[in-house]
Design a protein around this motif. Structure first.
Motif, PDB file in Angstrom:
ATOM      1  N   PHE A 160       0.830  -1.200   0.000  1.00  9.71           N
ATOM      2  CA  PHE A 160       0.000   0.000   0.000  1.00  9.71           C
ATOM      3  C   PHE A 160       0.864   1.248   0.000  1.00  9.71           C
ATOM      4  O   PHE A 160       1.970   1.252   0.560  1.00  9.71           O
ATOM      5  N   MET A 161       0.339   2.308  -0.608  1.00 12.21           N
ATOM      6  CA  MET A 161       0.938   3.641  -0.523  1.00 12.21           C
ATOM      7  C   MET A 161      -0.084   4.514   0.169  1.00 12.21           C
ATOM      8  O   MET A 161      -1.232   4.616  -0.278  1.00 12.21           O
ATOM      9  N   PHE A 188       4.268  10.475   2.016  1.00 15.68           N
ATOM     10  CA  PHE A 188       3.862   9.256   1.317  1.00 15.68           C
ATOM     11  C   PHE A 188       4.597   8.085   1.959  1.00 15.68           C
ATOM     12  O   PHE A 188       5.819   8.134   2.105  1.00 15.68           O
ATOM     13  N   CYS A 189       3.857   7.055   2.359  1.00 16.15           N
ATOM     14  CA  CYS A 189       4.461   5.893   3.019  1.00 16.15           C
ATOM     15  C   CYS A 189       4.168   4.633   2.209  1.00 16.15           C
ATOM     16  O   CYS A 189       3.020   4.394   1.835  1.00 16.15           O
ATOM     17  N   LEU A 190       5.204   3.838   1.991  1.00 15.47           N
ATOM     18  CA  LEU A 190       5.056   2.536   1.347  1.00 15.47           C
ATOM     19  C   LEU A 190       5.082   1.480   2.442  1.00 15.47           C
ATOM     20  O   LEU A 190       6.007   1.446   3.259  1.00 15.47           O
ATOM     21  N   VAL A 191       4.065   0.614   2.442  1.00 17.52           N
ATOM     22  CA  VAL A 191       3.907  -0.323   3.558  1.00 17.52           C
ATOM     23  C   VAL A 191       3.400  -1.670   3.060  1.00 17.52           C
ATOM     24  O   VAL A 191       2.542  -1.735   2.182  1.00 17.52           O
ATOM     25  N   GLU A 192       3.952  -2.742   3.621  1.00 19.12           N
ATOM     26  CA  GLU A 192       3.397  -4.073   3.432  1.00 19.12           C
ATOM     27  C   GLU A 192       2.510  -4.344   4.630  1.00 19.12           C
ATOM     28  O   GLU A 192       2.935  -4.143   5.783  1.00 19.12           O
ATOM     29  N   ALA A 193       1.283  -4.768   4.353  1.00 19.69           N
ATOM     30  CA  ALA A 193       0.335  -4.981   5.448  1.00 19.69           C
ATOM     31  C   ALA A 193      -0.735  -5.978   5.013  1.00 19.69           C
ATOM     32  O   ALA A 193      -1.017  -6.108   3.816  1.00 19.69           O
ATOM     33  N   SER A 228      -3.785  -5.507   5.452  1.00 20.61           N
ATOM     34  CA  SER A 228      -4.906  -4.685   4.983  1.00 20.61           C
ATOM     35  C   SER A 228      -4.558  -3.209   5.168  1.00 20.61           C
ATOM     36  O   SER A 228      -3.653  -2.868   5.942  1.00 20.61           O
ATOM     37  N   ALA A 229      -5.304  -2.352   4.481  1.00 28.13           N
ATOM     38  CA  ALA A 229      -5.136  -0.911   4.664  1.00 28.13           C
ATOM     39  C   ALA A 229      -5.460  -0.523   6.099  1.00 28.13           C
ATOM     40  O   ALA A 229      -4.801   0.342   6.688  1.00 28.13           O
ATOM     41  N   ASP A 267      -4.654  10.222   5.058  1.00 32.25           N
ATOM     42  CA  ASP A 267      -5.851  10.787   4.443  1.00 32.25           C
ATOM     43  C   ASP A 267      -6.367   9.881   3.331  1.00 32.25           C
ATOM     44  O   ASP A 267      -7.566   9.809   3.081  1.00 32.25           O
ATOM     45  N   GLU A 268      -5.427   9.211   2.667  1.00 34.05           N
ATOM     46  CA  GLU A 268      -5.763   8.298   1.577  1.00 34.05           C
ATOM     47  C   GLU A 268      -4.799   7.122   1.650  1.00 34.05           C
ATOM     48  O   GLU A 268      -3.663   7.273   2.084  1.00 34.05           O
ATOM     49  N   ILE A 269      -5.268   5.955   1.201  1.00 36.52           N
ATOM     50  CA  ILE A 269      -4.392   4.782   1.129  1.00 36.52           C
ATOM     51  C   ILE A 269      -4.798   3.964  -0.091  1.00 36.52           C
ATOM     52  O   ILE A 269      -5.991   3.752  -0.328  1.00 36.52           O
ATOM     53  N   TYR A 270      -3.783   3.573  -0.872  1.00 38.52           N
ATOM     54  CA  TYR A 270      -4.025   2.894  -2.143  1.00 38.52           C
ATOM     55  C   TYR A 270      -3.285   1.566  -2.183  1.00 38.52           C
ATOM     56  O   TYR A 270      -2.101   1.515  -1.818  1.00 38.52           O
TER      57      TYR A 270
END
Length: 83
Positions: free
Chosen positions: A4-5, A50-55, A57-58, A74-77
């Protein structure tokens, strides 16, 4: 595990030092939620982070932010990496 970003907007701008401190808190909190914050980028004047994350779920990614420092995205993609 998803990738996710997330995007944060901080009114009035943000400093790299403040973001680095928040990121350290994320790293200290993430293990309990099966999350791994990988990288982040900062536009200080625009107040964008902007954060790049492995998860899993959002929601799990945002839970880490909430528990670590309270600054949820504020947003997650969902994203996929391509070189």
């Amino acid at each position: 595990m998803g990738l996710f970003m997330d995007v944060h907007t901080v009114e009035g701008g943000v400093s790299r030092d403040d973001v680095a401190a928040a990121h350290e808190k994320d790293l200290a909190t993430q293990g309990a939620h099966g999350v791994s914050y990988l990288r982040y980028w900062v536009d200080e004047q625009a107040g964008k982070v902007f954060c790049l994350v492995e998860a899993p779920s959002a929601e799990a990614a945002n839970t880490v932010h909430r528990e670590a420092h309270g600054l949820v995205a504020d947003e997650i993609y969902p994203v996929s990496e391509h070189s």
